[in-house]
Design a protein around this motif. Sequence first.
Motif, PDB file in Angstrom:
ATOM      1  N   VAL A  34       0.864  -1.365   6.834  1.00 54.14           N
ATOM      2  CA  VAL A  34       1.031  -2.508   6.360  1.00 54.14           C
ATOM      3  C   VAL A  34       1.737  -1.998   5.269  1.00 54.14           C
ATOM      4  O   VAL A  34       2.760  -3.066   4.623  1.00 54.14           O
ATOM      5  CB  VAL A  34      -0.438  -2.858   5.294  1.00 54.14           C
ATOM      6  CG1 VAL A  34      -0.811  -3.073   4.017  1.00 54.14           C
ATOM      7  CG2 VAL A  34      -1.707  -3.655   6.353  1.00 54.14           C
ATOM      8  N   PRO A  35       2.255  -0.456   4.775  1.00 59.29           N
ATOM      9  CA  PRO A  35       2.830   0.005   3.466  1.00 59.29           C
ATOM     10  C   PRO A  35       4.735  -0.798   4.412  1.00 59.29           C
ATOM     11  O   PRO A  35       6.099  -0.438   3.358  1.00 59.29           O
ATOM     12  CB  PRO A  35       2.835   1.313   4.119  1.00 59.29           C
ATOM     13  CG  PRO A  35       1.792   1.804   4.904  1.00 59.29           C
ATOM     14  CD  PRO A  35       1.785   0.445   5.696  1.00 59.29           C
TER      15      PRO A  35
ATOM     16  N   ASN B 103      -0.335   4.220   0.991  1.00 59.50           N
ATOM     17  CA  ASN B 103      -1.358   5.632   1.205  1.00 59.50           C
ATOM     18  C   ASN B 103      -0.467   5.741   2.599  1.00 59.50           C
ATOM     19  O   ASN B 103      -0.660   7.147   3.304  1.00 59.50           O
ATOM     20  CB  ASN B 103      -2.829   4.798   1.142  1.00 59.50           C
ATOM     21  CG  ASN B 103      -3.672   5.112   0.361  1.00 59.50           C
ATOM     22  OD1 ASN B 103      -3.140   5.545  -0.606  1.00 59.50           O
ATOM     23  ND2 ASN B 103      -4.294   3.889   0.253  1.00 59.50           N
ATOM     24  N   PHE B 104       0.043   4.927   3.699  1.00 55.81           N
ATOM     25  CA  PHE B 104       0.584   5.454   4.779  1.00 55.81           C
ATOM     26  C   PHE B 104      -0.249   6.519   5.857  1.00 55.81           C
ATOM     27  O   PHE B 104      -0.193   7.935   6.148  1.00 55.81           O
ATOM     28  CB  PHE B 104       2.205   6.832   4.632  1.00 55.81           C
ATOM     29  CG  PHE B 104       3.021   5.512   3.446  1.00 55.81           C
ATOM     30  CD1 PHE B 104       3.877   4.888   4.506  1.00 55.81           C
ATOM     31  CD2 PHE B 104       3.124   5.375   2.455  1.00 55.81           C
ATOM     32  CE1 PHE B 104       4.666   4.534   3.750  1.00 55.81           C
ATOM     33  CE2 PHE B 104       3.887   4.465   1.551  1.00 55.81           C
ATOM     34  CZ  PHE B 104       5.234   4.080   3.177  1.00 55.81           C
ATOM     35  N   CYS B 105      -1.604   5.807   5.614  1.00 53.44           N
ATOM     36  CA  CYS B 105      -2.231   6.425   6.810  1.00 53.44           C
ATOM     37  C   CYS B 105      -1.032   5.615   8.261  1.00 53.44           C
ATOM     38  O   CYS B 105      -0.522   4.962   8.343  1.00 53.44           O
ATOM     39  CB  CYS B 105      -3.532   5.493   6.893  1.00 53.44           C
ATOM     40  SG  CYS B 105      -4.581   4.689   5.097  1.00 53.44           S
TER      41      CYS B 105
ATOM     42  N   ARG C 233      -5.991  10.582   6.047  1.00 54.44           N
ATOM     43  CA  ARG C 233      -7.106   9.607   5.284  1.00 54.44           C
ATOM     44  C   ARG C 233      -6.989  11.032   3.712  1.00 54.44           C
ATOM     45  O   ARG C 233      -7.180  12.496   4.307  1.00 54.44           O
ATOM     46  CB  ARG C 233      -8.119   9.486   5.754  1.00 54.44           C
ATOM     47  CG  ARG C 233      -7.710   7.767   6.318  1.00 54.44           C
ATOM     48  CD  ARG C 233      -7.328   6.790   6.790  1.00 54.44           C
ATOM     49  NE  ARG C 233      -8.630   5.851   5.726  1.00 54.44           N
ATOM     50  CZ  ARG C 233      -8.764   4.491   4.708  1.00 54.44           C
ATOM     51  NH1 ARG C 233      -7.335   4.220   4.602  1.00 54.44           N
ATOM     52  NH2 ARG C 233      -9.728   3.953   4.696  1.00 54.44           N
TER      53      ARG C 233
ATOM     54  N   CYS D 288       0.537  -0.849   0.331  1.00 48.01           N
ATOM     55  CA  CYS D 288       0.045   0.058  -0.344  1.00 48.01           C
ATOM     56  C   CYS D 288       0.676   1.199   0.009  1.00 48.01           C
ATOM     57  O   CYS D 288       1.878   1.319   1.102  1.00 48.01           O
ATOM     58  CB  CYS D 288      -1.183   0.061   0.514  1.00 48.01           C
ATOM     59  SG  CYS D 288      -2.015   1.696   0.913  1.00 48.01           S
TER      60      CYS D 288
ATOM     61  N   GLN E  37      -4.944  -4.461  -0.969  1.00 47.49           N
ATOM     62  CA  GLN E  37      -5.209  -3.547   0.438  1.00 47.49           C
ATOM     63  C   GLN E  37      -5.917  -2.511  -0.470  1.00 47.49           C
ATOM     64  O   GLN E  37      -6.681  -1.904   0.764  1.00 47.49           O
ATOM     65  CB  GLN E  37      -3.476  -2.988   1.083  1.00 47.49           C
ATOM     66  CG  GLN E  37      -3.283  -3.585   2.683  1.00 47.49           C
ATOM     67  CD  GLN E  37      -2.721  -5.061   2.248  1.00 47.49           C
ATOM     68  OE1 GLN E  37      -2.109  -5.382   1.010  1.00 47.49           O
ATOM     69  NE2 GLN E  37      -2.704  -6.470   3.640  1.00 47.49           N
TER      70      GLN E  37
ATOM     71  N   CYS F  52      -1.378   2.491  10.170  1.00 49.20           N
ATOM     72  CA  CYS F  52      -1.236   1.651   9.397  1.00 49.20           C
ATOM     73  C   CYS F  52       0.057   1.152   9.336  1.00 49.20           C
ATOM     74  O   CYS F  52       1.234   1.938   8.255  1.00 49.20           O
ATOM     75  CB  CYS F  52      -1.519   1.544   8.169  1.00 49.20           C
ATOM     76  SG  CYS F  52      -2.008   0.036   7.649  1.00 49.20           S
TER      77      CYS F  52
ATOM     78  N   TYR G  58     -10.518   1.632  -1.087  1.00 50.87           N
ATOM     79  CA  TYR G  58      -9.945   3.179  -0.530  1.00 50.87           C
ATOM     80  C   TYR G  58     -11.486   4.257  -1.291  1.00 50.87           C
ATOM     81  O   TYR G  58     -11.792   4.335  -2.391  1.00 50.87           O
ATOM     82  CB  TYR G  58      -9.071   3.552  -0.750  1.00 50.87           C
ATOM     83  CG  TYR G  58      -8.526   4.344  -0.169  1.00 50.87           C
ATOM     84  CD1 TYR G  58      -7.701   4.508   0.845  1.00 50.87           C
ATOM     85  CD2 TYR G  58      -8.610   5.629  -0.588  1.00 50.87           C
ATOM     86  CE1 TYR G  58      -7.967   5.333   1.897  1.00 50.87           C
ATOM     87  CE2 TYR G  58      -7.982   7.024   0.104  1.00 50.87           C
ATOM     88  CZ  TYR G  58      -7.438   6.629   1.624  1.00 50.87           C
ATOM     89  OH  TYR G  58      -6.889   7.667   2.407  1.00 50.87           O
TER      90      TYR G  58
HETATM   91 FE1  SF4 Z   1      -3.367   1.436   2.544  1.00 49.30          FE
HETATM   92 FE2  SF4 Z   1      -5.737   0.572   4.166  1.00 49.30          FE
HETATM   93 FE3  SF4 Z   1      -2.905   1.170   6.165  1.00 49.30          FE
HETATM   94 FE4  SF4 Z   1      -4.168   3.016   4.957  1.00 49.30          FE
HETATM   95  S1  SF4 Z   1      -5.689   1.101   6.152  1.00 49.30           S
HETATM   96  S2  SF4 Z   1      -2.439   2.094   4.728  1.00 49.30           S
HETATM   97  S3  SF4 Z   1      -4.985   1.686   2.647  1.00 49.30           S
HETATM   98  S4  SF4 Z   1      -3.494  -0.860   3.760  1.00 49.30           S
END
Ligand code: SF4
Length: 496
Positions: free
Chosen positions: A165-166, A158-160, A329, A156, A200, A163, A290
Amino acid sequence: MKKVYIETLGCQMNKSDTEKMLGMLDFLGYEEIRELKDKDSADLLIINTCSIRQLSEDKAFSRIGTWGKWKKSRPELKVAFCGCVAQKTGAAVFKRMPFVDLVMGTHNINELPDLIKRIEAGEKVCAAGEIPLPEKNIELKRAKSVNAWITITEGCDNFCTYCIVPYTRGRERSRSPETIIKEAKEALAQGFKEITLLGQNVDSYGKVNGKWKMVNGEVEGKGKREKGKGEIFDKEKIKSCHCEESCLQNDAAIQKENPSLLTAHCSLSSLLLKLNALDGDFRIRFTTSYPTDITDELIDTVIACDKVCECLHIPMQSGSSEILKKMNRRYDRETYFKIVKKIREKVPDVTITSDFIAGFPSENEKQFEETLTAMQELELDYSNTAAYSPREQTVAAKWEELFLSDEVKEDRLKRLNEQNKANCLASNNKYIGRELEVLIDNFENHKGKNILTGRTRNNKIVHIPHGKNLVGKFINVKITGAKTWYLKGELRRLEG
Ligand code: SF4
């Protein structure tokens, strides 16, 4: 035959990775066992870990404590620590769990066969590289189900701020349409009745560094897509989707620039059109969306494709525009409301589900109440909820002075869950008296009664008393009652 046991924690992406690992291990002569009784049950033990919350991470380490004890009396037993926690922690896993033979991050999954051979030869190996390795053409070992998960995007961009995930899954990349269509065809040939496209952020499928990399001009022009205008596709247009050729050619320049970025030459809409055109009686779903990446074109495609189901999972995360900004976001409360309104107006019977975080750093009572009212006013059909959990490496984890107490977070989570329950029941009540198509995915005896369980097109769970196992069948069901988490129904007629 050697035996392998894999314990999978966390999200669907991890389950999909486990299927990939099982495919590779099958190639190496390993047979999967589903139950782990004692130290002699398997030759290789793998834990596929999740790091989305601190709790999940702690669980990963505590689960394998017993494996370490087993290894003392059976040193030839091999233990592999894989997935998101492995990616994040790397070789430090060996310090905490010295009995582990292999630490393998999410980016190295495609070299599993070589890594296994090395630990079989007695090496201790850590493979948690920064760059995702290219895919290998290995058949998946899918879990027995009516639904086949197919990963279309990984990572991902997006770097919320909350989060991880990235950091654990890397930058976003799309798998080639060619690979996806091949996997879908294989799953359908194996008897799966549902394909769920996974990522994601599935709506940005086909983008490289945030831009559409190439467009297939046959159905929709580049200009149309980039402006997000879209058009209603009719059945004839779907049949005449000629984009496959252009979709499937290689973009050598991108490949050269970064071999780990697969060149996907079509958008999610185009991919859905292609899958929808495949022969057979099956459903197509996709998750996760998203909010601001959902284009008009995508909505129109959902309407036009008869196999694409009317349910969208669109995490809102907070109902407060101020908190959404702090979460990084790319939308505010009003924008999210507009998106949901537009989808509900255009897609008949659509269900919209979401995710919410309770107690994000600095969230005050008023801002939290905006989340409750958003959930209520949007009439969301279901939401996943969680209390905020700081994750190392993320931006928000550094805002310690703004953290809320556990008591406040738990209280807000409880209130969020109460609202969620009310929403689910209200949503389910709307279906009483209607006749819906249900795909059966389970048959079991519950308190002396045989019950079929399945899902409607818009993903409502339905329980139907019936004496015959109809798993994998599409049946028409009259809805007779509604509970918070499911509908009750009666079988009407079999569709074949
Ligand atoms: Fe990416 Fe979703 Fe994590 Fe935001 S919450 S960084 S959109 S995986």
